[in-house]
Design a protein around this motif. Structure first.
Motif, PDB file in Angstrom:
ATOM      1  N   HIS A   1       0.983  -1.125  -0.095  1.00 53.70           N
ATOM      2  CA  HIS A   1       0.176   0.208   0.041  1.00 53.70           C
ATOM      3  C   HIS A   1       0.947   1.298  -0.002  1.00 53.70           C
ATOM      4  O   HIS A   1       1.858   1.380   1.000  1.00 53.70           O
ATOM      5  N   ASN A   2       0.713   2.115  -1.036  1.00 54.59           N
ATOM      6  CA  ASN A   2       1.538   3.245  -1.128  1.00 54.59           C
ATOM      7  C   ASN A   2       3.045   3.071  -1.130  1.00 54.59           C
ATOM      8  O   ASN A   2       4.056   3.496  -0.431  1.00 54.59           O
ATOM      9  N   GLY A   3       3.334   1.921  -1.758  1.00 48.48           N
ATOM     10  CA  GLY A   3       4.683   1.240  -1.762  1.00 48.48           C
ATOM     11  C   GLY A   3       5.476   0.756  -0.564  1.00 48.48           C
ATOM     12  O   GLY A   3       6.347   0.116  -0.698  1.00 48.48           O
ATOM     13  N   GLU A   4       4.639   0.462   0.312  1.00 47.59           N
ATOM     14  CA  GLU A   4       4.932  -0.291   1.545  1.00 47.59           C
ATOM     15  C   GLU A   4       4.593  -1.417   1.761  1.00 47.59           C
ATOM     16  O   GLU A   4       3.222  -1.639   1.407  1.00 47.59           O
ATOM     17  N   MET A   5       5.429  -2.376   1.948  1.00 47.04           N
ATOM     18  CA  MET A   5       4.757  -3.896   2.177  1.00 47.04           C
ATOM     19  C   MET A   5       3.941  -3.970   3.387  1.00 47.04           C
ATOM     20  O   MET A   5       4.425  -3.824   4.548  1.00 47.04           O
ATOM     21  N   VAL A   6       2.655  -3.951   3.240  1.00 45.52           N
ATOM     22  CA  VAL A   6       1.659  -4.309   4.363  1.00 45.52           C
ATOM     23  C   VAL A   6       1.203  -5.802   4.625  1.00 45.52           C
ATOM     24  O   VAL A   6       0.640  -5.639   5.810  1.00 45.52           O
ATOM     25  N   ALA A   7       1.149  -6.712   3.759  1.00 45.36           N
ATOM     26  CA  ALA A   7       0.557  -7.862   3.847  1.00 45.36           C
ATOM     27  C   ALA A   7       1.530  -8.934   3.177  1.00 45.36           C
ATOM     28  O   ALA A   7       1.833  -8.583   2.184  1.00 45.36           O
ATOM     29  N   TYR A   8       1.288 -10.212   3.699  1.00 38.79           N
ATOM     30  CA  TYR A   8       2.201 -11.244   3.104  1.00 38.79           C
ATOM     31  C   TYR A   8       1.959 -12.695   3.395  1.00 38.79           C
ATOM     32  O   TYR A   8       1.378 -12.725   4.321  1.00 38.79           O
ATOM     33  N   THR A   9       2.049 -13.537   2.479  1.00 41.92           N
ATOM     34  CA  THR A   9       1.810 -14.955   2.769  1.00 41.92           C
ATOM     35  C   THR A   9       2.778 -15.566   1.528  1.00 41.92           C
ATOM     36  O   THR A   9       3.307 -15.251   1.068  1.00 41.92           O
TER      37      THR A   9
END
Length: 145
Positions: A52-60
Motif C-alpha cells: 500500500h503506497n509502496g510499503e509492504m503491508v501484507a504477505y503470505t
C-alpha cells in the motif's frame, strides 16, 4: 492494496528484505516469539506480497501439495499491525487461495492457524481439524479447505 505473486528467484533484494522485516516485526517482536523464521523453505514458495503506497503491508507464502503438507499450503500469513483495520488480511488470503488454484491446480489447502484467528480462516472456507497444539509456544490448530 496492490498484490503481486512471485517465485523466490523473481524477488528483488529489496522485496526479500522487506518480507523478512515484516515477518520478524510481527512473528518475533510483536508476538514475542523466538523461532527460526528463515527455515530454508522460502526458495520453494510462491510469495504473495501486498503493498500500500509502496510499503509492504501484507504477505503470505504458498506451497504446492506434497511439499509442506500432503495438500497445498498457505503460511506466514502476516499483516502489518497498524494496517489490520483495512481488510488486507482478507485480500491477501483471497489472492493466495486463487494463486494456489491457478498455479498448483488444486482447491485442497491446509494451514497451521494461530487459534485466535480461527474465525478469520473459517471466513475463507477453512475448517478446524484435530486437536490444538503448541507451535513455537503459541496455540495453533490445523485447518483445511
Amino acid at each position: 492494496m496492490e498484490i503481486s505473486i512471485k517465485k523466490f528467484n523473481q524477488l528483488s533484494l529489496s522485496e526479500l528484505y522487506h518480507i523478512l522485516q515484516l515477518r520478524a516485526e510481527v512473528f518475533v517482536v510483536e508476538q514475542d516469539c523466538v523461532y527460526q523464521d528463515i527455515d530454508g523453505k522460502d526458495e520453494k514458495a510462491l510469495h504473495i506480497i501486498g503493498k500500500h503506497n509502496g510499503e509492504m503491508v501484507a504477505y503470505t507464502r504458498c506451497f504446492d501439495k506434497g511439499f509442506y503438507f500432503e495438500e497445498a499450503s498457505i503460511g506466514r500469513v502476516v499483516v502489518k499491525q497498524e494496517q489490520r483495520k483495512y481488510g488486507y488480511g482478507h485480500q491477501i488470503m483471497t489472492t493466495s487461495i486463487k494463486a494456489i488454484k491457478d498455479r498448483f491446480n488444486t482447491d485442497h489447502i491446509k494451514l497451521s492457524a494461530q487459534q485466535y484467528l480461527i474465525k478469520f480462516y473459517e471466513s475463507h472456507g477453512f475448517k478446524s481439524e484435530g486437536e490444538g497444539y503448541l507451535e513455537d509456544g503459541i496455540p495453533h490448530i490445523a485447518m483445511k479447505k
